[in-house]
Design an enzyme around this catalytic site. Structure first.
Site, mmCIF file in Angstrom:
data_model
loop_
_atom_site.group_PDB
_atom_site.id
_atom_site.type_symbol
_atom_site.label_atom_id
_atom_site.label_comp_id
_atom_site.label_asym_id
_atom_site.label_seq_id
_atom_site.Cartn_x
_atom_site.Cartn_y
_atom_site.Cartn_z
ATOM 1 N N HIS A 38 0.823 -1.208 0.000
ATOM 2 C CA HIS A 38 0.000 0.000 0.000
ATOM 3 C C HIS A 38 0.855 1.256 0.000
ATOM 4 C CE1 HIS A 38 0.383 -0.544 4.500
ATOM 5 N NE2 HIS A 38 0.538 0.751 4.436
ATOM 6 N N ASP A 93 0.581 -7.670 1.152
ATOM 7 C CA ASP A 93 0.940 -6.274 1.428
ATOM 8 C C ASP A 93 2.450 -6.075 1.505
ATOM 9 O OD1 ASP A 93 0.644 -3.620 1.895
ATOM 10 O OD2 ASP A 93 -0.157 -3.813 3.921
ATOM 11 N N SER A 105 4.882 4.357 10.037
ATOM 12 C CA SER A 105 5.667 3.155 10.316
ATOM 13 C C SER A 105 5.375 2.020 9.360
ATOM 14 C CB SER A 105 5.422 2.694 11.758
ATOM 15 O OG SER A 105 4.063 2.388 11.957
#
Length: 538
Positions: free
Chosen positions: A119, A150, A232
């Site tokens: 993402h 991801d 993060s």
């Protein structure tokens, strides 16, 4: 309800969009969302750990005094961690155009590869640069983004870093164990280093759902209490020896100190393929699986004989894979059903996503046999394994102000619809329909069917400027309702029809002009007779 039986709420949408379904909303990951008047996040929600200037970040949890061993480990690790400043330049697939910051870490210092989240890399055009610990910076280019999981890989030029020796973190997915003490080394707001401590509490959590948009699936996630904050995403999760055991991917948005980490089994395989200069094969049967504990599997019809066999073969396992979504017109359509409990694949007892992924990825364009339990009965099926990259768009066309590409597997899975159709990823210009909602599928243009992007390009290339044509379209949420509009084709301000194709070698998108606009037909003098009303009094 989440895959583990927990009832979860979704985040409120950060954008002012009409007609969103009430049960699913986009995650609040975009910058400046607080300035648009959106409500604060609800309780028990998930959030991707991207950062924005005005995003409400969770408070950092101060780590306790580390031992000398941990301090030495952190000193080695921070040199590999980079702050990524990036921009996804246009809407594509599930990703809107955004500018944000995240984290990554070097996994190959010689060839210049950085591992981060999918993402972050996004599905569409990407521009970005990274900043190292000594504040040297260089451009980064995507070389791989997984169609489902991801994670993504960026490339940089190692020669651009002149004042710091480059090292890489070793990926060790086998060292992620319950009770292991870990550190999440990332960037808070993309400006300063944050080192957060935690302990791994679960290895078998289903992938979190982030709402309408990109979400990972068909993998387990690692859970720990680390309270990572905005920026993060893509941080390495390291153990005492300085090995990366997981990848930070998301967390809770309700203030709970719970974070979700992606296991590194599939990222490690993809990295090895890229190092060898090979493509990364990805197989699919267009079915979403979730982990269900044994008690729920029994209620779905798992027999005691098969449960005993699974528990004997995998003493530490507490659940099995159950089919949750089977896409229409896919390889498993009419073969598998929602609620089927997966027992064997190619004659092998199976309970883990990693092994299932490995078998599918190794059998692209061939067949695999599955044994499932349905209502206490054994059902054996043989399915063709499709190419996951083939149903993940890697090109789009812009014409008359709008942008279009083939419908993606991600969007089809979200709404449980067939993977086909021309998707409007940027509803603008002539194709700015009455509703500002996104998610439209073009059915026909000028009374000509457009089942895929190639046919859409052929039809649009023959329509002259200033023409008025009939367009029919449907929404991904309601394929039963056909909407019809008459649109004005404006090829004056957006005169070029351009095709953009992703280039994973260079990391950029190659643009090609397809056709010049056809001139508008000359005006023709016309005559008309109008009805006259007799206004005399009767």
């Amino acid at each position: 309800m989440a895959g583990n039986g927990e009832v979860r709420k979704r985040k409120s949408s950060p954008v002012n969009v009409m007609g969103r379904p009430s049960k699913i909303h986009k995650p609040d990951i975009y910058p400046n969302a607080a300035q648009n008047g959106q409500a604060p996040p609800e309780e028990d929600q998930y959030i991707m750990e991207l950062d924005g200037d005005d995003q409400m970040s969770l408070p950092l949890v101060a780590a306790t005094a580390d031992t000398a061993e941990w301090q030495a480990t952190i000193e080695r690790v921070v040199r590999n961690v980079v702050s990524i400043h990036f921009c996804q330049t246009c809407s594509f697939d599930t990703d809107p155009a955004i500018s944000s910051e995240a984290t990554g870490f070097v996994v190959d210092a010689e060839k210049g590869y950085i591992l981060t989240n999918r993402h972050v890399v996004g599905a569409g055009p990407f521009w970005g640069y990274c900043i190292f610990d000594n504040h040297e910076e260089c451009d980064v280019y995507p070389v791989y983004r997984d169609p489902v999981h991801d994670f993504g890989i960026l490339r940089f030029d190692p020669k651009a870093i002149k004042y710091m020796p480059l090292t890489a973190l070793t990926l060790r997915p086998d060292l992620a164990k319950v009770g292991a003490e870990i550190r999440v080394v990332g960037n808070d707001a993309g400006e300063k280093l944050s080192i957060l401590s935690g302990v791994i509490s679960r290895l078998d959590r289903n992938a979190p759902e982030y709402g309408e948009g990109y979400s990972d699936f068909n993998t387990n996630y690692i859970q720990a209490a680390a309270a990572a904050s905005g920026g993060s995403s893509g941080s390495p999760v390291v153990n005492l020896d300085g090995h990366a055991v997981a990848l930070q991917a998301g967390g809770r948005a309700d203030g709970a100190a719970t974070d979700y980490f992606l296991p590194l089994d599939r990222p490690l395989r993809a990295l090895e393929c890229i190092r060898r200069g090979e493509s990364v094969p990805r197989g699919t049967i267009q079915t979403q699986w979730v982990i269900k504990p044994f008690d729920e599997c029994r209620r779905l019809g798992l027999s005691s004989q098969w449960e005993a066999a699974i528990r004997k073969g995998f003493p530490k396992e507490t659940g099995m894979l159950v089919a949750e979504i089977v896409l229409p017109e896919g390889p498993a359509d009419k073969q598998l059903e929602e609620g089927d409990v997966l027992v064997k694949v190619n004659g092998e007892l199976l309970t883990q996503f990693v092994r299932l992924d490995s078998i599918l990825d190794s059998n692209v364009d061939t067949k695999v046999s599955l044994l499932v339990q349905r209502g206490g009965k054994d059902i054996e099926v043989e399915l063709h394994v499709g190419d996951l990259h083939a149903i993940t768009p890697d090109r789009f066309v812009t014409v008359a102000g709008g942008s279009f590409h083939d419908l993606s597997y991600q969007q089809a899975r979200l709404y449980a619809i067939p993977v086909r159709g021309v998707y409007v990823c940027e509803a603008a210009g002539s194709f700015k329909f009455e509703s500002t909602d996104s998610g439209w599928l073009i059915e026909s243009v000028d009374q000509k069917k457009t089942p895929n992007l190639d046919s859409f390009i052929e039809v649009m290339s023959k329509i002259p400027d200033r023409a008025r044509v009939v367009v029919t379209y449907k929404h991904v949420r309601d394929l039963h309702t056909l909407t019809t509009s008459i649109i004005y084709i404006d090829r004056h301000w957006s005169n070029k029809m351009r095709l953009a194709v992703r280039n994973d070698v260079t990391g950029i998108w190659d643009f090609t002009d397809l056709a010049d606009p056809l001139p508008a037909p000359p005006a023709v003098r016309c005559k008309a007779d109008f009805a006259r009303l007799d206004t005399r009094r009767m």
